[in-house]
Design an enzyme around this catalytic site. Sequence first.
Site, mmCIF file in Angstrom:
data_model
loop_
_atom_site.group_PDB
_atom_site.id
_atom_site.type_symbol
_atom_site.label_atom_id
_atom_site.label_comp_id
_atom_site.label_asym_id
_atom_site.label_seq_id
_atom_site.Cartn_x
_atom_site.Cartn_y
_atom_site.Cartn_z
ATOM 1 N N ASP A 104 -2.850 5.297 -7.963
ATOM 2 C CA ASP A 104 -1.660 5.040 -8.906
ATOM 3 C C ASP A 104 -1.897 3.671 -9.337
ATOM 4 O O ASP A 104 -2.457 2.611 -8.847
ATOM 5 C CB ASP A 104 -0.504 5.340 -8.102
ATOM 6 C CG ASP A 104 -0.228 6.847 -7.667
ATOM 7 O OD1 ASP A 104 -0.855 7.610 -8.388
ATOM 8 O OD2 ASP A 104 0.600 6.800 -6.941
HETATM 9 N N1 URA Z 1 -1.284 8.523 -2.655
HETATM 10 C C1 URA Z 1 -0.520 8.020 -3.597
HETATM 11 O O1 URA Z 1 0.852 8.567 -3.401
HETATM 12 N N2 URA Z 1 -0.641 7.435 -4.536
HETATM 13 C C2 URA Z 1 -2.045 6.900 -4.496
HETATM 14 O O2 URA Z 1 -2.388 6.007 -5.424
HETATM 15 C C3 URA Z 1 -3.155 7.368 -3.425
HETATM 16 C C4 URA Z 1 -2.627 8.229 -2.490
#
Ligand code: URA
Length: 237
Positions: A104
């Site tokens: 993310d």
């Molecule tokens: N899980 C999440 O919620 N975000 C990420 O970036 C990776 C795994």
Amino acid sequence: MERLDKVLANLGYGTRKEIKAAVKKGLVTVDGKVAKDNGLKIDPEKCKIEINGEEISYKKNIYLMMNKPDGVVSATFDKYDETVVDLIDPEYNVFNPFPVGRLDKDTVGLLILTNDGVLNHKLISPKNHVDKVYYAEINKAVCDKDIEAFEKGIILDDGYKCMPAKLQVMKADNDGSEVYVTIQEGKFHQVKRMFEARGKKVVYLKRISFGTLELDENLEEGEYRELTDEELKSLTI
Ligand code: URA
């Protein structure tokens, strides 16, 4: 077999026009012989190419590990935001690397970038059970019930049942928790949604390993380096 000018352009030795000019000037040799034609067909993995007497180092694939910073998207292009590829120098970007899976925008830590589609598939396919370990800070106290629920398989908001996941609690009190989460899948916002399913919120998320590969702690956020031969070997077996 590939065209000499294409090989050199792909490696970042100039535009095709510039390479054509260098060939015309007799500056490019292939296996010790001056190349007369920029369209010469060569096998770049087998022949020795020199420009101005300097041997070029040919490689087909690039493998980078990045400590992804906050605020940058895991994509090769984005209309609004800076991408992880924007952080990479042209000498590597000529290989057109892309991120293996996604983190993310606000997640930091280990991101692999490569142009090797085979390795990408191998690493992101849940069938291959590649462990991804995250360090997470949670807004509430994580308890044994959460550990059990992660082990059984959390059901996400859309009804999807996650594969069993490991939750290791380092600290848990009313101020919040520090945990390590190990998952083998990569659903959208997976770790955050797993905690949401338990009524908790992830306030900080950092990936620290991906399969056999561990984040190099010497890399500051935004920095990257090529994988070592050993790292690459252990990822590919
Ligand atoms: N899980 C999440 O919620 N975000 C990420 O970036 C990776 C795994």
